[in-house]
Design an enzyme around this catalytic site. Structure first.
Site, PDB file in Angstrom:
ATOM      1  N   TRP A  99     -78.314  -5.393  -7.483  1.00 50.36           N
ATOM      2  CA  TRP A  99     -79.298  -5.059  -8.541  1.00 50.36           C
ATOM      3  C   TRP A  99     -79.225  -3.587  -8.882  1.00 50.36           C
ATOM      4  CZ3 TRP A  99     -80.595  -9.129 -10.359  1.00 50.36           C
ATOM      5  CH2 TRP A  99     -80.736 -10.483  -9.593  1.00 50.36           C
ATOM      6  N   ASP A 166     -86.769   1.054  -9.049  1.00 40.94           N
ATOM      7  CA  ASP A 166     -86.652  -0.578  -9.248  1.00 40.94           C
ATOM      8  C   ASP A 166     -87.299  -1.053  -7.952  1.00 40.94           C
ATOM      9  OD1 ASP A 166     -86.485  -3.162  -9.042  1.00 40.94           O
ATOM     10  OD2 ASP A 166     -84.527  -3.372  -9.567  1.00 40.94           O
ATOM     11  N   LYS A 190     -91.881 -11.537  -6.541  1.00 40.49           N
ATOM     12  CA  LYS A 190     -91.736 -11.559  -5.287  1.00 40.49           C
ATOM     13  C   LYS A 190     -92.892 -10.793  -4.565  1.00 40.49           C
ATOM     14  CE  LYS A 190     -86.948 -11.032  -6.169  1.00 40.49           C
ATOM     15  NZ  LYS A 190     -86.144 -10.541  -7.290  1.00 40.49           N
TER      16      LYS A 190
HETATM   17  C1  LIG Z   1     -85.143 -10.101  -8.023  1.00 43.29           C
HETATM   18  C2  LIG Z   1     -84.740  -8.445  -8.563  1.00 43.29           C
HETATM   19  C3  LIG Z   1     -84.255  -8.162  -9.753  1.00 43.29           C
HETATM   20  C4  LIG Z   1     -84.264  -9.210 -10.569  1.00 43.29           C
HETATM   21  O1  LIG Z   1     -85.522  -9.325 -11.481  1.00 43.29           O
HETATM   22  P1  LIG Z   1     -85.686 -10.232 -12.617  1.00 43.29           P
HETATM   23  O2  LIG Z   1     -87.108 -10.499 -12.649  1.00 43.29           O
HETATM   24  O3  LIG Z   1     -85.063 -11.805 -12.211  1.00 43.29           O
HETATM   25  O4  LIG Z   1     -84.814  -9.851 -13.704  1.00 43.29           O
HETATM   26  C5  LIG Z   1     -84.174  -6.768  -9.825  1.00 43.29           C
HETATM   27  N1  LIG Z   1     -84.040  -6.173  -8.797  1.00 43.29           N
HETATM   28  C6  LIG Z   1     -84.530  -6.260  -7.467  1.00 43.29           C
HETATM   29  C7  LIG Z   1     -84.626  -5.254  -6.482  1.00 43.29           C
HETATM   30  C8  LIG Z   1     -84.895  -7.661  -7.378  1.00 43.29           C
HETATM   31  O5  LIG Z   1     -85.299  -7.904  -5.996  1.00 43.29           O
END
Ligand SMILES: *Cc1c(COP(=O)(O)O)cnc(C)c1O
Length: 353
Positions: A99, A166, A190
């Site tokens: 990511w 993030d 999540k």
């Molecule tokens: C799941 C995830 C993403 C991607 O998220 P989307 O909402 O599918 O774009 C980005 N960064 C992290 C750390 C993630 O766990």
């Protein structure tokens, strides 16, 4: 049948949240209408998004120099929206996995990206330490929890420049000083709710400084001005977010989440360390409280382990395709009892070898 949902995302939600959400799907706030069929501009829905935004700031302990927004496009959209709004010359990125990599790739379209540390050589099993953050940057970007590799920053690097984080897979999972960040983003699916919305917490005085022109949908300031209603938000996802944030608060806030998350993670990691048939993927000191990644020491035992999991109604444990093995995601909503079931399965797996 009780299914133990260890999915990495979309992921488990608190049972009480699902009950309330299903009621609101039929009769939202006594309107006789579904939350999925009312106008986003109705008084009832405006109340929902206002409450979710206020609760997010409150749980993060942030004052009104910050703004909470619900946007769309997932965390992946934030990979480009962040540099659109903040990258004038140069940004620093710490590369801790897939990511982080995707985020830095998007930023490189907008300016100079300096990857100041990476754990790629180690198969992303660890978090880089003692990183020296340059001062001539617009921001530092980190991925606080690496969902795929099961590593997490247990201490946030010091930076003179604003830190962008993030936090898609660990937001509101532990006590944390959120004011050390200039911007935080997290896809809902999540730790916050149903997919379809992305929470952004942003310090307002960082905005409006880049010289490029911004398309409307990419402009944080425009979304702030429109109170996160520039266009139709993902109404159901925002509603579930509100319920999840209310649930976190009622459970005792971030300190209570941390306590329970540590208890669950310790229980599972102790068993993984003890059990000779499995081996943890991630460096011990950097292990995530949210995603527990492990492999079997002998691949030929896979079918037997899968069968035991299935028998115990354990679901969603398949590791990410880039790592293989298994990943137990134990987000905020995961009850201790489900982790206990998994630990029992691991013990049984060894006993019956
Ligand atoms: C799941 C995830 C993403 C991607 O998220 P989307 O909402 O599918 O774009 C980005 N960064 C992290 C750390 C993630 O766990």
């Amino acid at each position: 049948m009780k299914v133990h949902n260890f999915s990495a995302g979309p992921a488990i939600l608190p049972a009480s949240v699902l009950e309330k959400a299903s009621e609101a799907l039929l009769n939202f706030d006594n309107t006789g209408l579904s939350v999925a069929e009312v106008s986003h501009r109705s008084a009832q829905f405006v109340k929902v998004i206002e409450r979710a935004r206020a609760l997010a700031l409150e749980l993060a302990g942030l004052d009104n120099s910050y703004e909470a927004l619900y946007l769309q496009g997932g965390a992946s959209m934030q990979f480009l929206m962040v540099p659109y709004n903040l990258l004038e010359n140069k940004a620093a990125y710490i590369d801790t996995g897939t990511w982080a990599n995707k985020a830095q790739k998007e930023a490189a379209l907008f300016g100079e990206v300096q990857v100041i540390a990476s754990s790629k050589e180690q198969g992303y099993k660890s978090i880089p330490k003692n990183v020296v953050v340059p001062t001539d940057i617009d921001y530092l970007h980190i991925t606080t929890n690496n969902t795929i590799y099961g590593s997490e920053f247990h201490s946030i690097p010091k930076s003179g420049a604003p830190i962008v984080a993030d936090m898609s897979s660990d937001i509101f999972s532990r006590s944390l000083d959120y004011s050390q960040f200039g911007l935080v983003y997290a896809g809902s699916q999540k730790n916050l709710g149903a997919s379809g919305s992305t929470l952004v917490l942003v310090k307002k005085d960082l905005l409006g400084k880049v010289s490029r022109k911004l398309p409307s949908m990419m402009d944080y300031q425009l979304h702030i001005k429109n109170e996160s209603m520039f266009n139709t938000p993902s109404t159901f996802s925002v509603y579930v977010n509100m319920l999840v944030l209310e649930w976190i608060e009622a459970e005792g806030g971030l300190a209570a989440m941390e306590k329970r998350n540590k208890e669950k993670a310790n229980l599972l990691y102790s068993e993984i360390d003890r059990n000779a048939l499995v081996v943890g993927y991630t460096a011990k000191e950097d292990r995530s409280l949210m995603n527990v990644v492990f492999n079997l020491t002998d691949e030929s035992t896979k079918d037997r382990f899968d069968a035991l999991c299935k028998e115990a109604n354990i679901s969603g444990m398949k590791g990410h395709r880039s790592v293989g093995g298994y990943r137990a995601s134990i987000y905020n909503a995961m009850p201790l009892e489900s982790v206990q079931v998994l630990v029992e399965v691991l013990k049984e797996f060894e006993r019956t070898a």
